[in-house]
Design a protein around this motif. Structure first.
Motif, PDB file in Angstrom:
ATOM      1  N   LEU A 124       0.957  -1.008   0.168  1.00 32.74           N
ATOM      2  CA  LEU A 124      -0.014   0.023   0.547  1.00 32.74           C
ATOM      3  C   LEU A 124       1.088   1.307  -0.028  1.00 32.74           C
ATOM      4  CD1 LEU A 124      -2.962  -1.191   2.365  1.00 32.74           C
ATOM      5  CD2 LEU A 124      -2.665  -0.718   0.045  1.00 32.74           C
ATOM      6  N   THR A 125       2.143   1.199   1.087  1.00 34.50           N
ATOM      7  CA  THR A 125       2.529   2.243   0.548  1.00 34.50           C
ATOM      8  C   THR A 125       3.017   2.846  -0.279  1.00 34.50           C
ATOM      9  OG1 THR A 125       3.450   2.206   2.561  1.00 34.50           O
ATOM     10  CG2 THR A 125       4.936   3.458   1.867  1.00 34.50           C
ATOM     11  N   GLU A 126       3.358   1.789  -1.339  1.00 36.88           N
ATOM     12  CA  GLU A 126       4.075   1.986  -2.799  1.00 36.88           C
ATOM     13  C   GLU A 126       2.996   2.668  -3.540  1.00 36.88           C
ATOM     14  OE1 GLU A 126       6.605  -0.684  -6.606  1.00 36.88           O
ATOM     15  OE2 GLU A 126       6.198  -1.152  -5.079  1.00 36.88           O
ATOM     16  N   VAL A 127       1.634   1.641  -3.532  1.00 39.45           N
ATOM     17  CA  VAL A 127       0.531   2.429  -4.545  1.00 39.45           C
ATOM     18  C   VAL A 127       0.389   3.452  -4.005  1.00 39.45           C
ATOM     19  CG1 VAL A 127      -1.068   1.139  -5.143  1.00 39.45           C
ATOM     20  CG2 VAL A 127       0.244  -0.178  -5.167  1.00 39.45           C
ATOM     21  N   LEU A 128      -0.503   4.218  -2.987  1.00 43.74           N
ATOM     22  CA  LEU A 128      -0.938   5.656  -2.385  1.00 43.74           C
ATOM     23  C   LEU A 128       0.686   6.332  -3.122  1.00 43.74           C
ATOM     24  CD1 LEU A 128      -1.904   4.021   0.520  1.00 43.74           C
ATOM     25  CD2 LEU A 128      -3.269   4.198  -1.226  1.00 43.74           C
ATOM     26  N   ALA A 129       1.480   6.144  -2.466  1.00 40.41           N
ATOM     27  CA  ALA A 129       2.639   6.849  -2.701  1.00 40.41           C
ATOM     28  C   ALA A 129       2.810   7.551  -4.532  1.00 40.41           C
ATOM     29  CB  ALA A 129       3.996   6.727  -2.208  1.00 40.41           C
ATOM     30  N   GLY A 130       2.533   6.403  -4.710  1.00 42.02           N
ATOM     31  CA  GLY A 130       2.487   6.954  -6.255  1.00 42.02           C
ATOM     32  C   GLY A 130       1.131   8.025  -7.160  1.00 42.02           C
ATOM     33  N   LEU A 131      -0.188   6.973  -6.219  1.00 44.49           N
ATOM     34  CA  LEU A 131      -1.474   7.545  -7.140  1.00 44.49           C
ATOM     35  C   LEU A 131      -1.077   9.626  -6.501  1.00 44.49           C
ATOM     36  CD1 LEU A 131      -3.702   5.151  -5.334  1.00 44.49           C
ATOM     37  CD2 LEU A 131      -2.704   5.531  -7.452  1.00 44.49           C
ATOM     38  N   LEU A 132      -1.007  10.224  -5.690  1.00 40.96           N
ATOM     39  CA  LEU A 132      -0.425  10.987  -4.944  1.00 40.96           C
ATOM     40  C   LEU A 132       0.611  12.278  -4.910  1.00 40.96           C
ATOM     41  CD1 LEU A 132      -2.527  13.014  -4.670  1.00 40.96           C
ATOM     42  CD2 LEU A 132      -2.601  12.766  -2.663  1.00 40.96           C
ATOM     43  N   PRO A 133       1.243  12.425  -6.032  1.00 41.88           N
ATOM     44  CA  PRO A 133       2.252  12.446  -6.442  1.00 41.88           C
ATOM     45  C   PRO A 133       3.007  14.208  -4.596  1.00 41.88           C
ATOM     46  CG  PRO A 133       2.327  12.169  -8.196  1.00 41.88           C
ATOM     47  CD  PRO A 133       0.982  12.107  -7.642  1.00 41.88           C
ATOM     48  N   SER A 180       2.819  12.983  -1.507  1.00 42.23           N
ATOM     49  CA  SER A 180       2.011  12.775  -0.421  1.00 42.23           C
ATOM     50  C   SER A 180       3.259  11.797   0.390  1.00 42.23           C
ATOM     51  CB  SER A 180       0.379  11.921  -0.874  1.00 42.23           C
ATOM     52  OG  SER A 180       1.075  10.919  -1.817  1.00 42.23           O
ATOM     53  N   VAL A 181       3.306  11.517   1.560  1.00 41.46           N
ATOM     54  CA  VAL A 181       3.887  10.880   2.446  1.00 41.46           C
ATOM     55  C   VAL A 181       2.890   9.424   3.064  1.00 41.46           C
ATOM     56  CG1 VAL A 181       5.905  12.262   2.727  1.00 41.46           C
ATOM     57  CG2 VAL A 181       4.197  11.978   4.074  1.00 41.46           C
ATOM     58  N   VAL A 182       3.496   8.535   2.998  1.00 37.12           N
ATOM     59  CA  VAL A 182       2.807   6.984   4.043  1.00 37.12           C
ATOM     60  C   VAL A 182       2.669   7.159   5.027  1.00 37.12           C
ATOM     61  CG1 VAL A 182       2.006   5.062   3.775  1.00 37.12           C
ATOM     62  CG2 VAL A 182       2.429   6.407   1.965  1.00 37.12           C
ATOM     63  N   VAL A 183       1.929   6.638   6.120  1.00 37.39           N
ATOM     64  CA  VAL A 183       2.097   7.439   7.548  1.00 37.39           C
ATOM     65  C   VAL A 183       2.307   5.005   8.503  1.00 37.39           C
ATOM     66  CG1 VAL A 183       1.953   7.510  10.128  1.00 37.39           C
ATOM     67  CG2 VAL A 183       2.624   9.195   8.143  1.00 37.39           C
ATOM     68  N   GLY A 184       2.403   4.391   8.221  1.00 37.76           N
ATOM     69  CA  GLY A 184       1.579   2.960   8.401  1.00 37.76           C
ATOM     70  C   GLY A 184       2.321   2.582   9.792  1.00 37.76           C
ATOM     71  N   GLU A 185       1.248   1.759  10.195  1.00 39.57           N
ATOM     72  CA  GLU A 185       1.592   1.159  11.463  1.00 39.57           C
ATOM     73  C   GLU A 185       3.014   0.513  11.796  1.00 39.57           C
ATOM     74  OE1 GLU A 185      -0.822  -1.528  15.598  1.00 39.57           O
ATOM     75  OE2 GLU A 185      -2.294  -1.167  13.063  1.00 39.57           O
ATOM     76  N   GLU A 186       2.950   0.105  10.544  1.00 37.91           N
ATOM     77  CA  GLU A 186       3.919  -1.338  10.407  1.00 37.91           C
ATOM     78  C   GLU A 186       5.345  -0.028  10.569  1.00 37.91           C
ATOM     79  OE1 GLU A 186       3.586  -3.215  12.469  1.00 37.91           O
ATOM     80  OE2 GLU A 186       1.670  -3.400  12.314  1.00 37.91           O
ATOM     81  N   ALA A 187       5.617   0.773  10.169  1.00 38.09           N
ATOM     82  CA  ALA A 187       7.049   1.588   9.226  1.00 38.09           C
ATOM     83  C   ALA A 187       6.445   2.823  10.910  1.00 38.09           C
ATOM     84  CB  ALA A 187       6.109   2.309   8.612  1.00 38.09           C
ATOM     85  N   VAL A 188       5.534   2.504  11.965  1.00 38.94           N
ATOM     86  CA  VAL A 188       5.830   4.114  12.824  1.00 38.94           C
ATOM     87  C   VAL A 188       6.731   3.129  13.673  1.00 38.94           C
ATOM     88  CG1 VAL A 188       4.545   5.129  14.909  1.00 38.94           C
ATOM     89  CG2 VAL A 188       4.312   5.577  12.342  1.00 38.94           C
ATOM     90  N   HIS A 189       6.177   1.544  13.736  1.00 43.48           N
ATOM     91  CA  HIS A 189       6.553   0.316  15.552  1.00 43.48           C
ATOM     92  C   HIS A 189       8.416   0.323  14.454  1.00 43.48           C
ATOM     93  CE1 HIS A 189       7.209  -2.503  17.875  1.00 43.48           C
ATOM     94  NE2 HIS A 189       7.897  -3.423  17.171  1.00 43.48           N
TER      95      HIS A 189
END
Length: 285
Positions: A64-73, A75-84
């Motif tokens: 999801l991080t790869e796809v969502l960031a690509g959809l909206l140049p 933007s950044v992604v904050v995911g639960e596991e990345a924050v962990h």
């Protein structure tokens, strides 16, 4: 960097279906093939036995991080596991960038035990304002969406939370005691009163969906992690519901809230529950 409201609106008008597809694809590739098939080495504890992470969480978030960031140049992604892995990632929620807030498997404990009560949560926000949200329950094939000012929907059908039935007990899902402080436990005692039926919560995202559908009257949660709340709070708001902290203010995904906080089918119920938590006299339903 994309920051203006018009650009956000244009993106949501034309690309929201792409976000939905990203959730479906991640679930099909990384989550559902592991549902009820997890091997022991694919499950780990984070902070304890009630805080689990699986290969499905990690791999779905990466996808999801790869796809969502690509959809909206921009933007950044904050995911639960990345924050962990790196708590500093969370600071983006308070920054200027558009941010995707991602919980790849909300209800990991249910997922691990083969219970279909889990979902994937995605919200699009900037400076603490959530503009859109997606809640996908792959084991139930349900997709709930919300866009600020445009309503909430489940599989294309408009959601209206309504109000609790007059004279009926309030159905409230609450935080597990393991995740509450002593002070919060004392606040939760306010729900042990006539006319209230509290129960432990399951997946936060699905509890919010139940409120938006009018199947649950409210929740009382004691933690602030934005990935658990951002998507569901907008869904409930757009269905007609409300959320309040103990100080009577709406919950802020940027943090600093007076906890526990409540989310409910309507504003009157939110105030009533908050009064109970504060030890005051509940307002009339």
């Amino acid at each position: 960097m994309i920051v203006d409201i018009e650009t956000i609106d244009e993106f949501l008008a034309h690309r929201s279906s792409d976000v939905e597809q990203a959730l479906r694809d991640a679930a099909a590739a990384e989550i559902m093939p592991r549902f009820r098939r997890l091997a022991a080495h694919e499950v780990d504890e984070k902070s304890g036995p009630h805080d689990l992470v699986t290969d499905a969480d990690r791999k779905a978030e990466a996808r999801l991080t790869e796809v969502l960031a690509g959809l909206l140049p921009g933007s950044v992604v904050v995911g639960e596991e990345a924050v962990h892995a790196d708590p500093a990632v969370y600071e983006a929620i308070r920054g200027e960038e558009l941010v995707w807030i991602v919980d790849p498997v909300d209800g990991t404990r249910q997922f691990v035990h083969g219970d279909p009560g889990f979902c994937t949560l995605v919200a699009l926000a900037r400076r603490g304002v959530v503009y859109a949200s997606w809640t996908y329950a792959p084991a139930r094939d349900q997709m709930a969406t919300a866009v600020r000012g445009r309503g909430a929907f489940l599989d294309g059908e408009r959601l209206i939370s309504g109000s609790p039935d007059q004279g009926s007990d309030l159905r409230i899902a609450t935080s597990h005691p393991d995740y509450t402080t002593d002070e919060q436990k004392r606040a939760l005692l306010g729900l042990r009163t006539e006319g209230v039926r509290p129960r432990p919560c399951g997946s936060a995202g699905l509890e919010y969906l139940a409120i938006a559908r009018g199947l649950l009257d409210g929740t009382v949660f004691s933690w602030e992690a934005a990935w658990d709340h951002a998507a569901g709070l907008l869904l409930v708001e757009e269905a007609g519901g409300a959320h309040l902290t103990l100080t009577g203010e709406p919950f802020r995904i940027t943090g600093g809230n007076a906890l526990p906080f409540t989310t409910a089918r309507d504003a009157a119920t939110a105030r009533r529950v908050t009064d109970m938590l504060s030890g005051g006299t509940p307002t009339a339903p």
